[in-house]
Enzyme design. Structure first.
Site, PDB file in Angstrom:
ATOM      1  N   SER A  98       0.831  -1.201   0.000  1.00 14.07           N
ATOM      2  CA  SER A  98       0.000   0.000   0.000  1.00 14.07           C
ATOM      3  C   SER A  98       0.873   1.261   0.000  1.00 14.07           C
ATOM      4  CB  SER A  98      -0.972  -0.055   1.184  1.00 14.07           C
ATOM      5  OG  SER A  98      -1.992   0.895   1.039  1.00 14.07           O
ATOM      6  N   ASP A 230      -9.772  -5.102  -4.575  1.00 15.77           N
ATOM      7  CA  ASP A 230      -9.171  -4.112  -3.669  1.00 15.77           C
ATOM      8  C   ASP A 230     -10.059  -2.876  -3.657  1.00 15.77           C
ATOM      9  OD1 ASP A 230      -7.591  -2.114  -2.434  1.00 15.77           O
ATOM     10  OD2 ASP A 230      -5.745  -3.111  -3.080  1.00 15.77           O
ATOM     11  N   HIS A 259      -7.613  -5.600  -0.344  1.00 21.12           N
ATOM     12  CA  HIS A 259      -6.431  -4.765  -0.103  1.00 21.12           C
ATOM     13  C   HIS A 259      -5.525  -5.403   0.948  1.00 21.12           C
ATOM     14  CE1 HIS A 259      -4.097  -1.115  -0.262  1.00 21.12           C
ATOM     15  NE2 HIS A 259      -4.183  -0.964   1.041  1.00 21.12           N
TER      16      HIS A 259
END
Length: 279
Positions: A98, A230, A259
């Site tokens: 991320s 995601d 995610h």
């Protein structure tokens, strides 16, 4: 102080360093608003495979110093460089999730490759090239999305973090999801350890930093992993574009993964990352 390094601008950064100093190092870069603890499953796995594993808490996050400055991608990359230089990591694999994927891109492009320290990189559910909708990337998310994150954090950070972890982050808002309360609790725990200011300003860092040039500069082999469900960093404006911009990419899109797939699908991802490292 052991397990801390002081950056050039005077910030104490916490890190973990496990395994033989003679082994090939793997350095992990965590997502927002978490800490090095989010990599527990990967650190134990790769340690068991004979690697040296390192993870640090981004400034203002986890156990690192809660300063009121430097909450931007350039400082994140410089902090990672401070850890890598302090430990003299060479021939290293850098893995980012991320926001940590943005940190990896910035570190590898701006510090790692110029210093000859990086062997390969892995971007997992990563934010580059940019999350925000711009003229260059019209498929991005509108600024109102990120303003909403800031408003939620400022109003009640504890409630907001609980909602993120129990909802879109791990796909726990999907029908039939295998919800793990302890995973939610651990996400919340990590988030609440950090600074509200670092988290607030970090939203701008992870959403508005255009890292096109960073991606283009990463000449080492780079594995791009993303889930097609995601809900936090949509893969079409992230993983797919990363693979187009990177000089030496390997792309894998996981059907139905969230995610937070690094945690809830660790068995699959760890095996795929190991195969890439050894390949």
């Amino acid at each position: 102080m052991s397990n801390f390094v002081t950056t050039k601008d005077g910030v104490e950064i916490f890190y973990k360093d496990w395994g033989s100093k003679d082994a090939q190092p793997i350095m992990f870069h965590h997502g927002w608003p978490l800490s090095a603890d989010d990599w527990d499953g990967q650190m134990l796995f790769f340690l068991s495979k004979g690697y040296r594993v390192i993870a640090h808490d981004r400034r203002g996050h986890g156990r690192s110093q809660q300063v009121d400055f430097g909450h931007d991608m350039a400082h994140y990359a410089a902090d990672a460089a401070a850890v890598a230089e302090h430990l003299d990591l060479r021939n290293a694999i850098h893995i980012g999730h991320s926001t940590g994927g943005g940190e990896v891109a910035a570190y590898v492009a701006r510090h790692g490759i110029p210093q000859g320290r990086v062997a390969k990189a892995v971007l997992v559910s990563a934010v580059p090239p940019i999350m925000l909708k711009t003229d260059r990337y019209p498929g991005g998310l509108p600024i109102e999305v990120f303003d909403g994150l800031r408003a939620g954090l400022a109003a009640n950070r504890a409630d907001f973090f609980r909602a993120v972890a129990s909802g879109p982050f791990y796909g726990y808002n999907r029908e039939g999801a295998d919800v793990k309360p302890a995973v939610i609790d651990n996400w919340w725990r990590q988030g609440m350890m950090g600074s509200a200011l670092a988290h607030y300003e970090g939203i701008k860092a992870f959403s508005e930093t255009d890292q096109t040039d960073d991606l283009k500069a990463i000449s080492v082999p780079t594995l791009v992993l993303h889930g097609d469900d995601d809900q936090v960093v949509p893969y079409k404006n992230a993983g797919l574009l990363q693979a187009e911009l990177l000089p030496n990419p390997t792309l894998k899109i996981y059907e139905g993964y969230s995610h937070g797939m690094l945690t809830v699908n660790a068995d699959v991802l760890n095996a795929d990352i190991l195969a890439f490292i050894q390949g």
